[in-house]
Design an enzyme around this catalytic site. Structure first.
Site, PDB file in Angstrom:
ATOM      1  N   LYS A 181       0.838  -1.211   0.000  1.00 55.34           N
ATOM      2  CA  LYS A 181       0.000   0.000   0.000  1.00 55.34           C
ATOM      3  C   LYS A 181       0.867   1.253   0.000  1.00 55.34           C
ATOM      4  O   LYS A 181       0.508   2.268  -0.590  1.00 55.34           O
ATOM      5  CB  LYS A 181      -0.951   0.023   1.197  1.00 55.34           C
ATOM      6  CG  LYS A 181      -2.352  -0.428   0.850  1.00 55.34           C
ATOM      7  CD  LYS A 181      -2.538  -1.925   0.813  1.00 55.34           C
ATOM      8  CE  LYS A 181      -2.387  -2.582  -0.515  1.00 55.34           C
ATOM      9  NZ  LYS A 181      -2.517  -4.038  -0.469  1.00 55.34           N
ATOM     10  N   ALA A 197      -3.669 -12.952 -12.870  1.00 53.37           N
ATOM     11  CA  ALA A 197      -4.306 -11.627 -12.769  1.00 53.37           C
ATOM     12  C   ALA A 197      -5.259 -11.620 -11.586  1.00 53.37           C
ATOM     13  O   ALA A 197      -6.438 -11.308 -11.708  1.00 53.37           O
ATOM     14  CB  ALA A 197      -5.028 -11.289 -14.077  1.00 53.37           C
ATOM     15  N   VAL A 210      -5.488 -10.786  -7.113  1.00 56.21           N
ATOM     16  CA  VAL A 210      -5.360  -9.595  -6.277  1.00 56.21           C
ATOM     17  C   VAL A 210      -3.921  -9.066  -6.288  1.00 56.21           C
ATOM     18  O   VAL A 210      -3.682  -7.882  -6.545  1.00 56.21           O
ATOM     19  CB  VAL A 210      -5.796  -9.927  -4.831  1.00 56.21           C
ATOM     20  CG1 VAL A 210      -5.667  -8.712  -3.949  1.00 56.21           C
ATOM     21  CG2 VAL A 210      -7.214 -10.466  -4.808  1.00 56.21           C
ATOM     22  N   ILE A 211      -2.959  -9.950  -6.041  1.00 58.53           N
ATOM     23  CA  ILE A 211      -1.559  -9.508  -5.964  1.00 58.53           C
ATOM     24  C   ILE A 211      -1.059  -9.058  -7.330  1.00 58.53           C
ATOM     25  O   ILE A 211      -0.394  -8.028  -7.463  1.00 58.53           O
ATOM     26  CB  ILE A 211      -0.662 -10.627  -5.390  1.00 58.53           C
ATOM     27  CG1 ILE A 211      -1.063 -10.908  -3.935  1.00 58.53           C
ATOM     28  CG2 ILE A 211       0.812 -10.256  -5.484  1.00 58.53           C
ATOM     29  CD1 ILE A 211      -0.219 -11.962  -3.242  1.00 58.53           C
ATOM     30  N   GLU A 219      -3.150 -14.788 -17.396  1.00 58.81           N
ATOM     31  CA  GLU A 219      -4.118 -15.374 -16.468  1.00 58.81           C
ATOM     32  C   GLU A 219      -4.682 -16.650 -17.084  1.00 58.81           C
ATOM     33  O   GLU A 219      -5.170 -16.642 -18.215  1.00 58.81           O
ATOM     34  CB  GLU A 219      -5.238 -14.350 -16.192  1.00 58.81           C
ATOM     35  CG  GLU A 219      -6.484 -14.900 -15.525  1.00 58.81           C
ATOM     36  CD  GLU A 219      -6.219 -15.574 -14.171  1.00 58.81           C
ATOM     37  OE1 GLU A 219      -5.572 -14.960 -13.318  1.00 58.81           O
ATOM     38  OE2 GLU A 219      -6.662 -16.729 -13.994  1.00 58.81           O
ATOM     39  N   VAL A 267       0.455 -20.977 -18.569  1.00 60.79           N
ATOM     40  CA  VAL A 267       1.914 -20.921 -18.706  1.00 60.79           C
ATOM     41  C   VAL A 267       2.500 -22.326 -18.702  1.00 60.79           C
ATOM     42  O   VAL A 267       2.060 -23.200 -17.972  1.00 60.79           O
ATOM     43  CB  VAL A 267       2.552 -20.057 -17.604  1.00 60.79           C
ATOM     44  CG1 VAL A 267       2.220 -18.600 -17.811  1.00 60.79           C
ATOM     45  CG2 VAL A 267       2.139 -20.513 -16.220  1.00 60.79           C
ATOM     46  N   ASP A 322      -4.602 -17.240   7.837  1.00 63.08           N
ATOM     47  CA  ASP A 322      -4.389 -17.865   6.518  1.00 63.08           C
ATOM     48  C   ASP A 322      -4.157 -19.369   6.591  1.00 63.08           C
ATOM     49  O   ASP A 322      -4.293 -20.068   5.590  1.00 63.08           O
ATOM     50  CB  ASP A 322      -3.164 -17.242   5.829  1.00 63.08           C
ATOM     51  CG  ASP A 322      -3.441 -15.893   5.200  1.00 63.08           C
ATOM     52  OD1 ASP A 322      -4.552 -15.363   5.413  1.00 63.08           O
ATOM     53  OD2 ASP A 322      -2.557 -15.371   4.503  1.00 63.08           O
ATOM     54  N   ALA A 329      -6.091 -10.337   5.987  1.00 62.05           N
ATOM     55  CA  ALA A 329      -5.555 -10.020   7.315  1.00 62.05           C
ATOM     56  C   ALA A 329      -6.685  -9.795   8.320  1.00 62.05           C
ATOM     57  O   ALA A 329      -6.641 -10.300   9.446  1.00 62.05           O
ATOM     58  CB  ALA A 329      -4.673  -8.778   7.226  1.00 62.05           C
ATOM     59  N   HIS A 374     -22.748  16.051   2.225  1.00 64.26           N
ATOM     60  CA  HIS A 374     -22.512  16.535   0.872  1.00 64.26           C
ATOM     61  C   HIS A 374     -21.404  17.570   0.917  1.00 64.26           C
ATOM     62  O   HIS A 374     -21.413  18.423   1.800  1.00 64.26           O
ATOM     63  CB  HIS A 374     -23.789  17.166   0.307  1.00 64.26           C
ATOM     64  CG  HIS A 374     -23.570  17.783  -1.038  1.00 64.26           C
ATOM     65  ND1 HIS A 374     -23.488  17.029  -2.191  1.00 64.26           N
ATOM     66  CD2 HIS A 374     -23.384  19.079  -1.407  1.00 64.26           C
ATOM     67  CE1 HIS A 374     -23.283  17.844  -3.221  1.00 64.26           C
ATOM     68  NE2 HIS A 374     -23.210  19.087  -2.766  1.00 64.26           N
TER      69      HIS A 374
HETATM   70  P1  NAD Z   1      -5.362 -14.991  -6.239  1.00 62.01           P
HETATM   71  O1  NAD Z   1      -6.019 -16.275  -5.954  1.00 62.01           O
HETATM   72  O2  NAD Z   1      -6.041 -13.711  -5.921  1.00 62.01           O
HETATM   73  O3  NAD Z   1      -4.994 -14.911  -7.800  1.00 62.01           O
HETATM   74  C1  NAD Z   1      -4.196 -15.868  -8.435  1.00 62.01           C
HETATM   75  C2  NAD Z   1      -4.567 -15.900  -9.907  1.00 62.01           C
HETATM   76  O4  NAD Z   1      -3.619 -16.708 -10.582  1.00 62.01           O
HETATM   77  C3  NAD Z   1      -5.935 -16.515 -10.174  1.00 62.01           C
HETATM   78  O5  NAD Z   1      -6.682 -15.658 -10.991  1.00 62.01           O
HETATM   79  C4  NAD Z   1      -5.610 -17.831 -10.870  1.00 62.01           C
HETATM   80  O6  NAD Z   1      -6.569 -18.205 -11.820  1.00 62.01           O
HETATM   81  C5  NAD Z   1      -4.283 -17.500 -11.555  1.00 62.01           C
HETATM   82  N1  NAD Z   1      -3.441 -18.653 -11.842  1.00 62.01           N
HETATM   83  C6  NAD Z   1      -3.231 -19.743 -11.081  1.00 62.01           C
HETATM   84  N2  NAD Z   1      -2.359 -20.585 -11.685  1.00 62.01           N
HETATM   85  C7  NAD Z   1      -2.007 -19.993 -12.851  1.00 62.01           C
HETATM   86  C8  NAD Z   1      -1.133 -20.347 -13.920  1.00 62.01           C
HETATM   87  N3  NAD Z   1      -0.431 -21.490 -13.897  1.00 62.01           N
HETATM   88  N4  NAD Z   1      -1.005 -19.499 -14.965  1.00 62.01           N
HETATM   89  C9  NAD Z   1      -1.696 -18.331 -14.988  1.00 62.01           C
HETATM   90  N5  NAD Z   1      -2.543 -17.953 -14.010  1.00 62.01           N
HETATM   91  C10 NAD Z   1      -2.688 -18.770 -12.953  1.00 62.01           C
HETATM   92  O7  NAD Z   1      -3.930 -15.101  -5.523  1.00 62.01           O
HETATM   93  P2  NAD Z   1      -2.825 -13.999  -5.258  1.00 62.01           P
HETATM   94  O8  NAD Z   1      -3.059 -12.784  -6.083  1.00 62.01           O
HETATM   95  O9  NAD Z   1      -1.529 -14.710  -5.367  1.00 62.01           O
HETATM   96  O10 NAD Z   1      -3.084 -13.634  -3.743  1.00 62.01           O
HETATM   97  C11 NAD Z   1      -2.937 -14.639  -2.739  1.00 62.01           C
HETATM   98  C12 NAD Z   1      -3.883 -14.402  -1.592  1.00 62.01           C
HETATM   99  O11 NAD Z   1      -3.520 -13.239  -0.881  1.00 62.01           O
HETATM  100  C13 NAD Z   1      -5.313 -14.244  -2.044  1.00 62.01           C
HETATM  101  O12 NAD Z   1      -6.149 -15.012  -1.211  1.00 62.01           O
HETATM  102  C14 NAD Z   1      -5.584 -12.800  -1.850  1.00 62.01           C
HETATM  103  O13 NAD Z   1      -6.935 -12.534  -1.506  1.00 62.01           O
HETATM  104  C15 NAD Z   1      -4.646 -12.412  -0.713  1.00 62.01           C
HETATM  105  N6  NAD Z   1      -4.287 -11.016  -0.846  1.00 62.01           N
HETATM  106  C16 NAD Z   1      -5.206 -10.072  -0.550  1.00 62.01           C
HETATM  107  C17 NAD Z   1      -4.903  -8.741  -0.738  1.00 62.01           C
HETATM  108  C18 NAD Z   1      -5.931  -7.703  -0.413  1.00 62.01           C
HETATM  109  O14 NAD Z   1      -6.802  -7.978   0.384  1.00 62.01           O
HETATM  110  N7  NAD Z   1      -5.882  -6.528  -1.010  1.00 62.01           N
HETATM  111  C19 NAD Z   1      -3.694  -8.373  -1.268  1.00 62.01           C
HETATM  112  C20 NAD Z   1      -2.783  -9.352  -1.580  1.00 62.01           C
HETATM  113  C21 NAD Z   1      -3.090 -10.671  -1.370  1.00 62.01           C
END
Ligand code: NAD
Length: 476
Positions: free
Chosen positions: A59, A190, A192-193, A212, A246, A320, A328, A452
């Site tokens: 962040k 694609a 969250v991270i 993705e 991939v 987790d 979190a 407002h």
């Molecule tokens: P995620 O599950 O959000 O996304 C992973 C993505 O990778 C999915 O869309 C999946 O389909 C794709 N994927 C999986 N295998 C693949 C492959 N071989 N080739 C291409 N795409 C593939 O996981 P993340 O982004 O790694 O995050 C991990 C965890 O951490 C999640 O549970 C997330 O909610 C949490 N997190 C939350 C926040 C937040 O709250 N803002 C921030 C960071 C992480």
């Protein structure tokens, strides 16, 4: 071996473990928190992934990179001309690191004032709620506990076809440490991270390609909101390739060639850095001696009931490392609940009102059910939406993309879900969480006075729109 006795020993000092320790101490219990987090510079810190290499540093960089991007692309609209805008990435990284340091050392101060014994070492659960603690120098001690709380968190999943090398093919932690902006950045996943880290480096100038595997963009997000968000991200120049599986990555000098299958054809893309963020797995390696009798579920998470009790009496697991979303704040609620139950109080977590936020620009935030989920449940419902483009504050902020969407039960008017893509969505969603916690109706939100001019008026208007009575929209 000496054996010290505590009411509660918490293993793991991240956002699930440290609040569990503090709450238990507040309730008069003797508590130790054992944590073995080690940063890349060798320092040990409490705070786990969230504070050290997750939520907080990401962040910090998201804010800095957003300011840079806005200075570059938007300040002119405000009549502010900046000549010779430059990026000092080392200074940006330094600010991030100072924030992390303040917060992680802050936990130690909180522990001290709450009376929690802080132990920076590796914990392992033996039988009879005895915890073996191994320090860096190899010395060991055993702590006895009336209750044990396991809060060891999660770690990035590594793909065997492209193992992390810490330099070119990196995980989400290393992707926060780049000392220069990559020219071309590849992101696997694609999710969250991928979207958050992709945003940081895109704003600072990288060309970003996201591969993705799924054909659907952000399937956990309400479809209408995900569609809107995808449009925004493409407009920002993200190259998002869906349905891309991939198959491998080759590092040759400074270039990573990523191979993938898409639309039935083998394809390749060359990048300078590759972030693999395809999800996270629970951390249980070396944590449980067989005599601990703690069972895992079929996904490798520690099996727990609704109250976070494991299969072993008086052993709890939170965050987790157990089922549910890896968030979190979900872990924090579970940690606090476990502490209160241990102290003999009544406590529960309302799993149906856990908000989610993706810190992109615009932000995406939601709570409750998506429209598809409500439809699938067979429940009759109404939807109200309101675009930020019709909100005065959003216009003043120059952030008019996105909308608020509210779903309410058609018969009882109960709010079933809220989905936001737009400015400060992560802050705005709190109103819906509170409303749902109190089983509010859309009418309750309609009758609530919103200041407002604020972004919260978009939430109010979305609630009005459920009954086609929004003031600043056409109510079609
Ligand atoms: P995620 O599950 O959000 O996304 C992973 C993505 O990778 C999915 O869309 C999946 O389909 C794709 N994927 C999986 N295998 C693949 C492959 N071989 N080739 C291409 N795409 C593939 O996981 P993340 O982004 O790694 O995050 C991990 C965890 O951490 C999640 O549970 C997330 O909610 C949490 N997190 C939350 C926040 C937040 O709250 N803002 C921030 C960071 C992480």
């Amino acid at each position: 071996m000496s054996e010290q006795q505590f009411d509660v020993v918490v293993i793991g000092g991240g956002p699930a473990g440290y609040p569990a320790a503090i709450r238990a101490a507040q309730l008069g219990l003797s508590v130790a928190c054992v944590d073995d987090w080690k940063n890349s510079d060798g320092t040990r810190q409490f705070g786990g992934t969230c504070l050290n290499v997750g939520c907080i540093p990401s962040k910090a960089l998201l804010e800095s990179s957003e300011l840079y991007h806005r200075a570059e692309t938007e300040f002119g609209t405000h009549g502010i001309e900046i000549g010779g805008l430059t990026l000092d990435l080392a200074a940006m990284q330094g600010r991030k690191q100072r924030i992390v340091k303040q917060l992680t050392t802050g936990i130690e101060a909180l522990f001290e004032s709450a009376g929690v014994t802080a132990i920076k070492a590796r914990g392992r659960l033996l039988g009879d709620r005895r915890v073996e603690v191994t320090s860096d120098d190899g010395s060991q001690q055993v702590l006895g506990a009336e209750h044990v709380v396991l809060a060891t968190g999660s770690t990035p999943i590594e793909l065997p076809v492209m193992p992390f090398d810490g330099q070119r093919i990196v995980d989400s932690a290393d992707a926060l440490e780049f000392s220069e902006v990559p020219g071309r950045l590849g992101v696997i996943g694609a999710g969250v991270i991928g979207l958050e880290l992709g945003s940081v480096w895109r704003r600072l100038g990288a060309e970003v390609v996201l591969l993705e595997a799924l054909d659907t963009f952000l399937p956990i997000v309400d479809e209408q909101v995900a569609r809107d968000a995808l449009k925004q991200f493409k407009r920002q120049g993200f190259d998002i390739r869906l349905g891309a599986r991939v198959t491998g990555a080759d590092v040759d000098g400074e270039i990573v060639t990523v191979s993938y299958d898409a639309a039935g054809a083998a394809q390749q893309v060359e990048v300078d850095k590759l972030i693999v963020c395809v999800g996270r797995r629970p951390v249980t390696d070396g944590l449980l001696a067989p005599e601990a009798s703690v069972e895992l579920d079929d996904q490798g998470f520690i099996a727990v009931d609704q109250s976070c009790r494991t299969s072993a009496p008086k052993v709890w697991a939170v965050g987790d490392v157990v089922r549910g979303p890896m968030l979190a704040h979900k872990g924090t609620e579970e940690g606090v609940m476990a502490a209160e139950l241990i102290a003999g109080h009544a406590a529960e977590v309302n799993y149906s009102t856990i908000p989610s936020v993706i810190y992109t620009a615009p932000e995406i935030a939601w709570v409750g059910k998506t429209e598809a989920e409500v439809k699938a449940s067979g429940r009759a419902y109404n939807v109200g939406t309101f675009p930020f483009g019709a909100n005065g504050r959003a216009k003043a902020l120059q952030q008019v993309a996105g909308m608020v969407k509210l779903i309410a039960d058609r018969e009882y008017d109960e709010i079933l879900g809220m989905h936001i893509v737009g400015p400060m969505a992560g802050e705005l969603i709190a109103e819906a969480v509170l409303a749902m916690e109190f089983s509010a109706s859309a009418e309750d939100l309609q009758r609530t006075i919103h200041a407002h001019p604020t972004l919260t008026e978009a939430v109010h208007e979305a609630a009005l729109s459920v009954d086609k009575r929004a003031i600043h929209a056409l109510n079609r």
